[in-house]
Design a protein around this motif. Structure first.
Motif, short mmCIF file in Angstrom:
data_model
loop_
_atom_site.label_atom_id
_atom_site.label_comp_id
_atom_site.label_asym_id
_atom_site.label_seq_id
_atom_site.Cartn_x
_atom_site.Cartn_y
_atom_site.Cartn_z
N TYR A 132 0.81 -1.21 0.00
CA TYR A 132 0.00 0.00 0.00
C TYR A 132 0.85 1.27 0.00
CZ TYR A 132 0.39 -0.80 5.08
OH TYR A 132 0.83 -1.07 6.36
N ASP A 143 1.39 7.19 15.87
CA ASP A 143 0.70 5.95 15.48
C ASP A 143 -0.27 5.56 16.60
OD1 ASP A 143 1.91 2.61 14.61
OD2 ASP A 143 0.34 3.85 13.74
N ASP A 170 -1.86 -4.61 18.95
CA ASP A 170 -3.26 -4.74 18.54
C ASP A 170 -4.07 -5.52 19.57
OD1 ASP A 170 -2.63 -4.88 14.94
OD2 ASP A 170 -2.70 -3.23 16.38
#
Ligand code: T46
Length: 183
Positions: A132, A143, A170
């Protein structure tokens, strides 16, 4: 090139044309002029590539706070993913709503996720590779993340949240209710 807006119209699916012949195919996977005409008019500055070994690998939901907010143009080189964008723009009528798309090496579909959205995906196959473009450089301190399977967001990932692989970041991401959007 096919371009579709999703239910949150700023998020777009772009499928570049594939020129197939008996060798295989050729495709212009990015063309600044054609993509600008399709509404993806960004000065991309960085290419990213992630490899995920297992089915059920989750990366996200991530964002970079302004002034390092990133728009992303995402495609799959090998395997397949469910890609999700969550509207995190406080003034948006679709704040907290999400859209998703299945991207695969086979379908060649790309998703454009503008600044102001959380982004994440889950892999549907082993050895999935995602490439990407982003229009702002990585900035670790800005972030941030939100829990991918947060019940208040209620994202339908289309897969069970058992047997998932996540980074520690995460796995411990804050809930949507605790998220203070910087957008
Ligand atoms: C994103 C990024 C990461 N890194 C370093 C930082 C860590 O040491 C390592 C792994 O990073 P992270 O665990 O954040 O990688 P992903 O979980 O794939 O994160 C990405 O996943 C979702 C899908 C996104 O939309 C973001 O682009 C990005 O947050 O690469 C860099 O050096 N540059 C970068 O641009």
């Amino acid at each position: 090139m096919d371009v579709q807006s999703l239910a949150i119209p700023e998020v777009k699916l772009i499928t570049p044309r594939r020129f197939s012949d008996d060798r295989g195919f050729f495709s212009e996977t990015y063309n600044a002029r054609a993509f600008a005409q399709a509404g993806v008019d960004c000065a991309f500055v960085q290419d990213n590539h992630s490899y995920s070994a297992k089915t059920g690998t989750v990366r996200g939901l991530h964002y970079q706070a302004p002034p390092h907010a990133q728009s992303k143009l995402v495609r799959v080189l090998r395997g397949s993913i469910i890609d999700v964008a969550v509207d995190a723009r406080k003034s948006s009528p679709t704040y907290g709503q999400w859209v998703k798309a299945e991207l695969s090496a086979e379908n060649g579909v790309q998703i454009f996720v503008p600044k102001g959205f959380l982004h994440g995906f889950i892999t549907l196959e082993p050895e999935t590779e995602v490439a990407y473009k982003v229009d702002a450089f990585y900035d670790g301190p800005s972030d941030g993340s939100v829990k991918w399977n947060d019940p208040d967001l209620g994202i339908d990932w289309g897969v069970s949240d058992k047997d998932t692989s996540l980074s520690d970041k995460d796995a411990s991401a804050p809930a949507w209710a605790a998220f203070k959007s910087p957008y």
